[in-house]
Design an enzyme around this catalytic site. Structure first.
Site, PDB file in Angstrom:
ATOM      1  N   GLU A 205       0.839  -1.214   0.000  1.00  0.00           N
ATOM      2  CA  GLU A 205       0.000   0.000   0.000  1.00  0.00           C
ATOM      3  C   GLU A 205       0.869   1.257   0.000  1.00  0.00           C
ATOM      4  O   GLU A 205       0.546   2.241  -0.675  1.00  0.00           O
ATOM      5  CB  GLU A 205      -0.937   0.023   1.221  1.00  0.00           C
ATOM      6  CG  GLU A 205      -1.954  -1.112   1.288  1.00  0.00           C
ATOM      7  CD  GLU A 205      -3.032  -1.049   0.209  1.00  0.00           C
ATOM      8  OE1 GLU A 205      -3.019  -0.133  -0.618  1.00  0.00           O
ATOM      9  OE2 GLU A 205      -3.882  -1.967   0.192  1.00  0.00           O
ATOM     10  N   ARG A 209       0.632   3.735  -3.301  1.00  0.00           N
ATOM     11  CA  ARG A 209       0.009   5.054  -3.062  1.00  0.00           C
ATOM     12  C   ARG A 209       1.048   6.145  -2.878  1.00  0.00           C
ATOM     13  O   ARG A 209       0.980   7.197  -3.520  1.00  0.00           O
ATOM     14  CB  ARG A 209      -0.888   5.001  -1.820  1.00  0.00           C
ATOM     15  CG  ARG A 209      -2.074   4.069  -2.013  1.00  0.00           C
ATOM     16  CD  ARG A 209      -2.941   3.967  -0.770  1.00  0.00           C
ATOM     17  NE  ARG A 209      -3.683   2.713  -0.796  1.00  0.00           N
ATOM     18  CZ  ARG A 209      -4.992   2.590  -0.619  1.00  0.00           C
ATOM     19  NH1 ARG A 209      -5.730   3.622  -0.386  1.00  0.00           N
ATOM     20  NH2 ARG A 209      -5.578   1.405  -0.665  1.00  0.00           N
ATOM     21  N   ASP A 337      -4.220 -10.141  -8.201  1.00  0.00           N
ATOM     22  CA  ASP A 337      -4.411  -9.201  -9.310  1.00  0.00           C
ATOM     23  C   ASP A 337      -3.184  -8.474  -9.889  1.00  0.00           C
ATOM     24  O   ASP A 337      -2.740  -8.739 -11.000  1.00  0.00           O
ATOM     25  CB  ASP A 337      -5.493  -8.164  -8.933  1.00  0.00           C
ATOM     26  CG  ASP A 337      -5.324  -7.545  -7.529  1.00  0.00           C
ATOM     27  OD1 ASP A 337      -4.259  -7.745  -6.926  1.00  0.00           O
ATOM     28  OD2 ASP A 337      -6.259  -6.866  -7.055  1.00  0.00           O
ATOM     29  N   GLU A 470     -11.750  -0.335 -10.563  1.00  0.00           N
ATOM     30  CA  GLU A 470     -11.272  -1.286 -11.591  1.00  0.00           C
ATOM     31  C   GLU A 470     -12.093  -1.274 -12.878  1.00  0.00           C
ATOM     32  O   GLU A 470     -11.547  -1.360 -13.983  1.00  0.00           O
ATOM     33  CB  GLU A 470     -11.206  -2.707 -11.012  1.00  0.00           C
ATOM     34  CG  GLU A 470     -10.105  -2.920  -9.983  1.00  0.00           C
ATOM     35  CD  GLU A 470     -10.399  -2.279  -8.632  1.00  0.00           C
ATOM     36  OE1 GLU A 470     -11.567  -1.924  -8.376  1.00  0.00           O
ATOM     37  OE2 GLU A 470      -9.457  -2.113  -7.835  1.00  0.00           O
TER      38      GLU A 470
HETATM   39  C1  DMJ Z   1      -6.109   0.073  -5.252  1.00  0.00           C
HETATM   40  O1  DMJ Z   1      -5.392   0.394  -4.126  1.00  0.00           O
HETATM   41  C2  DMJ Z   1      -5.260  -0.557  -6.302  1.00  0.00           C
HETATM   42  O2  DMJ Z   1      -5.903  -0.482  -7.525  1.00  0.00           O
HETATM   43  C3  DMJ Z   1      -4.945  -1.996  -6.002  1.00  0.00           C
HETATM   44  O3  DMJ Z   1      -4.204  -2.602  -7.025  1.00  0.00           O
HETATM   45  C4  DMJ Z   1      -6.210  -2.762  -5.782  1.00  0.00           C
HETATM   46  N1  DMJ Z   1      -7.079  -2.157  -4.865  1.00  0.00           N
HETATM   47  C5  DMJ Z   1      -7.284  -0.743  -4.833  1.00  0.00           C
HETATM   48  C6  DMJ Z   1      -8.535  -0.239  -5.493  1.00  0.00           C
HETATM   49  O4  DMJ Z   1      -9.605  -1.045  -5.460  1.00  0.00           O
END
Ligand code: DMJ
Length: 595
Positions: A205, A209, A337, A470
């Site tokens: 995270e 971010r 993912d 997404e």
């Molecule tokens: C985001 O922090 C990023 O896109 C991450 O890869 C997946 N989850 C969240 C948004 O849903």
């Protein structure tokens, strides 16, 4: 009015003069020139005066009219000049209408398409308004905190007090041309952003971010402050990679650098958390000239590639000591993912050159696995991606996996034509399903995940919506890559559902339940970083953050693609020239003015 008044006075005078002329016909015709003719008779003098006044009024009235017309004509001429100038500015990329930033392409200013659809202009204006509302609510109630809780009107430090929303939103503010807000946020980063926190931070995270947000702000603005801050936080994260296998621990104390994994994984590292730092750390090495960041994250891929399966699908838990896979779910949703996403994007970031060839190969292998997870619903034949445990498929798909249509579309052009077509059409089918995750609920907002039971198409599992991006992310890629306006329409419908259900007087909230519309109390930072950015770009010309020049990290932070060289014998082959090139190109960026 004045004109008609003078005309009536003149008419009265002529009538009176006619009478006089008839009664005095014997008098010499030059008598009118003699002053005595008037002085002897007061009526004649009065008539002369009236005649004089009327003539003056007529002349004055005409002059005034001419002047007024001249003023009108001059105003119209000015308007024509102004419109002409606007047209010229639009052609050269400076419309003067709004304040957004146009991104330069190479040395040339971006050409804004003057025939741009006015609906697009209006829609991105509305998305920008939403961003202004989200940002000013954060500014008012949660300034400097990680996230805003709009219902209780306070900030919370869900990421250790790193100003997550502020840093996540920097590039969105910049791209939308919200310059004052960007500058104020920049001052906060300069004065108050302090990473020396005794906090157990998520490496993933914090990277996507904070490192991503700062790098993107640097690439867009050229302001070195952002690069220095990105380096500071990345240095604090680096000890996480000091494991026997090189697969990182996923949590680290920002103050003392002690890393570990969360208890609930049984000591394992998470696939997505371990394989989603490559873009940011490679970019950091490119921009600082220091190879250590790139080396750490590339080792992870090298390690995973040693035993990469034939279907390219990895379970979500990996042992960081042995580098081995633990028996667990395989998914393109939560915890899996962005590992797959970054295989493709590092290849793009590396200019698709031979040093990054293995990323593309691994990604293509994973696409073989992805195809094996594809199923269709009954009765409506929606295409979806299953999850897998061992050899069993589970008919469940996370909304998080809705990034996949965008990723597949982005990667499709790297295939030979037939394969490319096949993958693009798979991407389109999956996007239709994801859009229907939204359309199938009463609020028209998607739940967190869906189950697909025979004969019932799709049904919501976990029913919250936390403003995730997404699906709109995939719509953005599909719009850019196919030019099909349908994707804009779908994105617009989703935006309107957010406006209807999630907007409050003090920011945007998620929903506890997409069936009832009951609100939660959190404005997620990725709503500003991703959801609103992708929506804004969905209605912007494709040269704004061109996909030829930028690659988005998984938090939608655009990272500039720069020349990549390989690193050999422990040295990073990223020249200082690359570093300078990135900075100077960023500085050359034009400012974007449009709605
Ligand atoms: C985001 O922090 C990023 O896109 C991450 O890869 C997946 N989850 C969240 C948004 O849903």
């Amino acid at each position: 009015m004045l004109q008609s008044f003078t005309v009536s006075i003149a008419a009265v005078f002529i009538k009176f003069w006619g009478k006089m002329a008839r009664s005095r016909s014997s008098i010499s015709k030059w008598r009118f020139l003699n002053p005595a003719y008037y002085l002897k008779r007061p009526k004649r003098l009065a008539s002369l005066l009236i005649l004089f006044v009327c003539a003056t009024l007529v002349v004055w009235d005409r002059q005034t009219l001419v002047h007024e017309h001249e003023e009108e004509v001059s105003k119209l001429n000015n308007e024509v000049t102004r419109l002409h100038n606007m047209l010229e500015e639009l052609k050269t990329g400076h419309s003067g209408v709004g304040t957004e930033n146009v991104i330069e392409q190479s040395n040339e200013k971006m050409k804004v398409d003057v025939s741009e659809d006015p609906i697009d202009i209006e829609r991105r204006g509305k998305v920008k308004d939403a961003m202004i509302h989200a940002w000013s609510s954060y500014e008012k109630y949660a300034w400097g905190h990680d996230e805003l809780q709009p219902q209780t009107k306070n900030g919370v430090d869900s990421f250790g007090g790193l100003g997550a929303t502020l840093v996540d939103a920097l590039d969105t503010l910049y791209i939308m041309g919200l310059d004052e807000q960007f500058q104020k946020a920049r001052e906060w980063v300069a004065e108050s952003l302090d990473f020396n926190k005794n906090y157990e931070a998520s490496v993933f995270e914090t990277t996507i971010r904070v490192v991503g947000g700062l790098l993107s702000a640097y690439d867009l603005s050229g302001d070195k402050l952002f690069l220095e801050k990105a380096k500071d936080i990345a240095d604090r994260l680096l000890p996480a990679w000091d494991t026997p296998s090189g697969i990182p621990f996923n949590i680290i104390n920002l103050a003392n650098g002690n890393p570990h994994n969360p208890g609930w994984t049984g000591g394992d590292s998470i696939l997505a958390d371990s394989g989603t730092e490559q873009l940011e750390f490679i970019a950091l090495s490119q921009r600082t000239g220091d190879p250590k960041y790139q080396q750490k994250v590339e080792n992870v891929i090298t390690e995973l590639n040693k035993t990469f399966p034939d279907d390219g699908l990895l379970p979500i838990y990996i042992n960081p000591h042995k580098g081995s896979r633990s028996y667990s779910t395989i998914t393109f949703g939560a915890m899996g993912d962005s590992f797959y996403e970054y295989l493709l994007k590092v290849w793009i970031q590396g200019n698709k050159t031979s040093p990054v060839k293995h990323y593309r190969e691994m990604w293509e292998t994973s696409m073989i696995g992805l195809e094996s997870l594809v199923r269709k619903t009954t009765p409506s034949s929606f295409t979806y991606l299953c999850e897998k445990i061992g050899t069993s498929l589970i008919d469940k798909m996370d909304e998080l996996a809705c990034f996949a249509p965008g990723m597949i579309a982005l990667g499709s052009s790297g295939y030979a034509p037939d394969e490319a077509k096949k993958f693009l059409s798979l991407a389109e089918e999956l996007a239709w399903t994801c859009y229907n995750f939204y359309q199938s609920t009463p609020t028209k907002l998607a739940g967190e995940n869906y189950f697909f039971n025979s004969g019932q198409d799709m049904s919501v599992g976990t029913s919250w919506n936390i403003l995730r991006p997404e699906t709109v992310e995939s719509l953005f890629y599909l719009w850019r890559l196919t030019g099909n306006k349908t994707y804009q329409e779908w994105g617009w419908n989703i935006f309107q559902a957010f406006e209807k259900n999630s907007r409050t007087d003090s920011g945007y909230v998620g929903l506890k339940d997409v069936n009832t519309g009951v609100k939660d109390n959190m404005m997620q930072s990725f709503f500003l970083a991703e959801t609103l950015k992708y929506l804004y770009l969905l209605f912007s010309p494709s040269s704004v953050i061109s996909l030829d020049e930028w690659v988005f990290n998984t938090e939608a932070h655009p990272i500039r693609i720069v020349t990549r060289h390989d690193h050999t014998e422990g040295k990073l082959g990223v020249s200082n020239g690359d570093h300078l090139e990135t900075r100077s190109r960023a500085r050359r960026e034009g400012r974007f003015h449009g709605n």
